[in-house]
Scaffold this motif. Structure first.
Motif, PDB file in Angstrom:
ATOM      1  N   ILE A 118       0.840  -1.208   0.000  1.00 53.20           N
ATOM      2  CA  ILE A 118       0.000   0.000   0.000  1.00 53.20           C
ATOM      3  C   ILE A 118       0.872   1.253   0.000  1.00 53.20           C
ATOM      4  O   ILE A 118       0.620   2.207  -0.750  1.00 53.20           O
ATOM      5  N   LEU A 119       1.913   1.239   0.820  1.00 48.65           N
ATOM      6  CA  LEU A 119       2.799   2.401   0.916  1.00 48.65           C
ATOM      7  C   LEU A 119       3.579   2.634  -0.368  1.00 48.65           C
ATOM      8  O   LEU A 119       3.962   3.766  -0.675  1.00 48.65           O
ATOM      9  N   ALA A 120       3.797   1.564  -1.124  1.00 47.99           N
ATOM     10  CA  ALA A 120       4.582   1.673  -2.358  1.00 47.99           C
ATOM     11  C   ALA A 120       3.721   1.886  -3.595  1.00 47.99           C
ATOM     12  O   ALA A 120       4.250   2.026  -4.703  1.00 47.99           O
ATOM     13  N   THR A 121       2.396   1.919  -3.420  1.00 48.99           N
ATOM     14  CA  THR A 121       1.478   1.974  -4.555  1.00 48.99           C
ATOM     15  C   THR A 121       0.667   3.259  -4.539  1.00 48.99           C
ATOM     16  O   THR A 121       0.140   3.657  -3.503  1.00 48.99           O
ATOM     17  N   ASP A 122       0.560   3.888  -5.693  1.00 45.83           N
ATOM     18  CA  ASP A 122      -0.300   5.063  -5.829  1.00 45.83           C
ATOM     19  C   ASP A 122      -1.736   4.623  -6.097  1.00 45.83           C
ATOM     20  O   ASP A 122      -1.987   3.514  -6.540  1.00 45.83           O
ATOM     21  N   GLY A 123      -2.668   5.497  -5.862  1.00 47.00           N
ATOM     22  CA  GLY A 123      -4.058   5.189  -6.143  1.00 47.00           C
ATOM     23  C   GLY A 123      -4.824   4.746  -4.913  1.00 47.00           C
ATOM     24  O   GLY A 123      -4.260   4.549  -3.832  1.00 47.00           O
ATOM     25  N   ASP A 124      -6.111   4.554  -5.104  1.00 43.19           N
ATOM     26  CA  ASP A 124      -7.008   4.286  -3.985  1.00 43.19           C
ATOM     27  C   ASP A 124      -7.340   2.805  -3.812  1.00 43.19           C
ATOM     28  O   ASP A 124      -7.936   2.416  -2.820  1.00 43.19           O
ATOM     29  N   SER A 125      -6.960   1.971  -4.766  1.00 41.52           N
ATOM     30  CA  SER A 125      -7.294   0.552  -4.677  1.00 41.52           C
ATOM     31  C   SER A 125      -6.288  -0.182  -3.788  1.00 41.52           C
ATOM     32  O   SER A 125      -5.078   0.063  -3.862  1.00 41.52           O
ATOM     33  N   ILE A 126      -6.822  -1.085  -2.946  1.00 40.40           N
ATOM     34  CA  ILE A 126      -5.921  -1.930  -2.149  1.00 40.40           C
ATOM     35  C   ILE A 126      -5.964  -3.371  -2.647  1.00 40.40           C
ATOM     36  O   ILE A 126      -5.373  -4.260  -2.042  1.00 40.40           O
ATOM     37  N   ARG A 127      -6.661  -3.601  -3.767  1.00 38.08           N
ATOM     38  CA  ARG A 127      -6.779  -4.965  -4.287  1.00 38.08           C
ATOM     39  C   ARG A 127      -5.413  -5.503  -4.706  1.00 38.08           C
ATOM     40  O   ARG A 127      -5.059  -6.641  -4.376  1.00 38.08           O
ATOM     41  N   GLY A 128      -4.646  -4.706  -5.416  1.00 39.39           N
ATOM     42  CA  GLY A 128      -3.315  -5.148  -5.837  1.00 39.39           C
ATOM     43  C   GLY A 128      -2.409  -5.453  -4.657  1.00 39.39           C
ATOM     44  O   GLY A 128      -1.818  -6.537  -4.590  1.00 39.39           O
ATOM     45  N   PRO A 129      -2.285  -4.525  -3.695  1.00 35.18           N
ATOM     46  CA  PRO A 129      -1.475  -4.810  -2.514  1.00 35.18           C
ATOM     47  C   PRO A 129      -1.924  -6.043  -1.750  1.00 35.18           C
ATOM     48  O   PRO A 129      -1.102  -6.831  -1.282  1.00 35.18           O
ATOM     49  N   ALA A 130      -3.242  -6.231  -1.616  1.00 40.75           N
ATOM     50  CA  ALA A 130      -3.753  -7.396  -0.890  1.00 40.75           C
ATOM     51  C   ALA A 130      -3.419  -8.685  -1.627  1.00 40.75           C
ATOM     52  O   ALA A 130      -3.019  -9.686  -1.016  1.00 40.75           O
ATOM     53  N   ASN A 131      -3.579  -8.676  -2.961  1.00 47.66           N
ATOM     54  CA  ASN A 131      -3.260  -9.860  -3.751  1.00 47.66           C
ATOM     55  C   ASN A 131      -1.777 -10.219  -3.658  1.00 47.66           C
ATOM     56  O   ASN A 131      -1.418 -11.387  -3.503  1.00 47.66           O
ATOM     57  N   LYS A 132      -0.931  -9.213  -3.749  1.00 51.43           N
ATOM     58  CA  LYS A 132       0.515  -9.465  -3.700  1.00 51.43           C
ATOM     59  C   LYS A 132       0.926 -10.001  -2.319  1.00 51.43           C
ATOM     60  O   LYS A 132       1.764 -10.901  -2.225  1.00 51.43           O
ATOM     61  N   ALA A 133       0.332  -9.436  -1.274  1.00 55.07           N
ATOM     62  CA  ALA A 133       0.655  -9.891   0.076  1.00 55.07           C
ATOM     63  C   ALA A 133       0.201 -11.330   0.282  1.00 55.07           C
ATOM     64  O   ALA A 133       0.940 -12.152   0.838  1.00 55.07           O
ATOM     65  N   TYR A 134      -1.008 -11.648  -0.177  1.00 57.03           N
ATOM     66  CA  TYR A 134      -1.519 -13.018  -0.055  1.00 57.03           C
ATOM     67  C   TYR A 134      -0.638 -13.993  -0.831  1.00 57.03           C
ATOM     68  O   TYR A 134      -0.277 -15.069  -0.320  1.00 57.03           O
ATOM     69  N   THR A 135      -0.290 -13.627  -2.052  1.00 55.58           N
ATOM     70  CA  THR A 135       0.553 -14.497  -2.889  1.00 55.58           C
ATOM     71  C   THR A 135       1.899 -14.761  -2.226  1.00 55.58           C
ATOM     72  O   THR A 135       2.427 -15.872  -2.258  1.00 55.58           O
ATOM     73  N   GLN A 136       2.441 -13.741  -1.594  1.00 52.94           N
ATOM     74  CA  GLN A 136       3.752 -13.852  -0.952  1.00 52.94           C
ATOM     75  C   GLN A 136       3.732 -14.719   0.298  1.00 52.94           C
ATOM     76  O   GLN A 136       4.651 -15.524   0.517  1.00 52.94           O
ATOM     77  N   VAL A 137       2.680 -14.595   1.106  1.00 53.83           N
ATOM     78  CA  VAL A 137       2.682 -15.209   2.434  1.00 53.83           C
ATOM     79  C   VAL A 137       1.848 -16.485   2.522  1.00 53.83           C
ATOM     80  O   VAL A 137       2.319 -17.513   3.013  1.00 53.83           O
ATOM     81  N   PHE A 138       0.602 -16.442   2.077  1.00 49.72           N
ATOM     82  CA  PHE A 138      -0.320 -17.553   2.304  1.00 49.72           C
ATOM     83  C   PHE A 138      -0.492 -18.503   1.126  1.00 49.72           C
ATOM     84  O   PHE A 138      -0.728 -19.698   1.321  1.00 49.72           O
ATOM     85  N   ALA A 139      -0.416 -17.984  -0.094  1.00 54.64           N
ATOM     86  CA  ALA A 139      -0.733 -18.797  -1.271  1.00 54.64           C
ATOM     87  C   ALA A 139       0.047 -20.117  -1.347  1.00 54.64           C
ATOM     88  O   ALA A 139      -0.521 -21.137  -1.759  1.00 54.64           O
ATOM     89  N   PRO A 140       1.334 -20.155  -0.967  1.00 49.75           N
ATOM     90  CA  PRO A 140       2.071 -21.420  -1.067  1.00 49.75           C
ATOM     91  C   PRO A 140       1.487 -22.549  -0.208  1.00 49.75           C
ATOM     92  O   PRO A 140       1.791 -23.722  -0.451  1.00 49.75           O
ATOM     93  N   TYR A 141       0.648 -22.213   0.753  1.00 49.42           N
ATOM     94  CA  TYR A 141       0.100 -23.222   1.668  1.00 49.42           C
ATOM     95  C   TYR A 141      -1.371 -23.516   1.408  1.00 49.42           C
ATOM     96  O   TYR A 141      -1.976 -24.309   2.128  1.00 49.42           O
TER      97      TYR A 141
END
Length: 209
Positions: A118-141
């Motif tokens: 979120i801090l590194a992304t411009d704009g009002d959407s948090i969908r991209g940040p949420a997807n990237k965070a999920y992919t990084q942390v939870f998706a492998p499991y």
């Protein structure tokens, strides 16, 4: 009693983790369970701010934190928590304190990653940040069905402005400072839990989906 207008979940979250991080000032330091559970419980307002699509995640996380709170009545530190499971040979059980700790650790990590995005992304959407965070942390499991459910849920996420409003944050600069503070302070706490698990070879005997 704190006035509703004075409630600042992001501020409280960042301050709680700064306090935890301050206790990890030596290689032999341990984390006390009571303040750890309290700090982890402060994630809940954030999960609620993400809307109904993540209600299941809220209920699951709240239950896990509640179980750790119960454990804190008889166990003093995270090290003692994990060692107790190992000694009792219960670490593999789905309801073990060790699995609960692993689940909480990954939630702390996904919040850290989402705030970073979120801090590194411009704009009002948090969908991209949420997807990237999920992919990084939870998706492998997670299996395909869970991944699809999460992907669908991200379409119902609030905007950044809506999320901050739910968190009683009217100043974006202040909110960003609290997010960055959490990112910085949570890192050593997350790393401590990882070292705790690695030193006891926990990752080889349990998994968490």
């Amino acid at each position: 009693m704190e006035d509703l207008d004075d409630m600042k979940p992001l501020r409280d979250l960042s301050e709680a983790f700064k306090e935890l991080a301050a206790t990890l000032d030596s290689p032999t330091a341990d984390v006390e369970l009571v303040p750890f559970v309290r700090a982890c419980s402060l994630i809940l307002p954030l999960i609620r701010s993400l809307g109904i699509a993540f209600k299941f995640g809220e209920v699951s996380y709240a239950g896990t934190v509640n179980d750790l709170e119960k454990a804190s009545k008889s166990v003093g530190t995270l090290q003692a928590l994990v060692d107790g499971d190992i000694e009792a040979t219960t670490a593999r059980k789905d309801t073990s304190n060790t699995k609960n700790l692993l689940g909480v650790k990954r939630t702390l990590d996904v919040v850290r990653a989402m705030f970073e995005q979120i801090l590194a992304t411009d704009g009002d959407s948090i969908r991209g940040p949420a997807n990237k965070a999920y992919t990084q942390v939870f998706a492998p499991y997670h299996g395909t069905a869970v991944k699809k459910a999460v992907a669908a849920g991200t379409y119902a996420l609030p905007t950044r402005a809506q999320m901050l409003k739910k968190l009683n944050e009217t100043d974006e600069a202040s909110a960003a400072a609290h997010m960055q503070s959490y990112v910085t302070a949570s890192a050593p706490v997350i790393q401590y839990i990882e070292r705790l698990f690695l030193s006891r070879d926990i990752f080889s005997v349990i998994s968490y989906g």
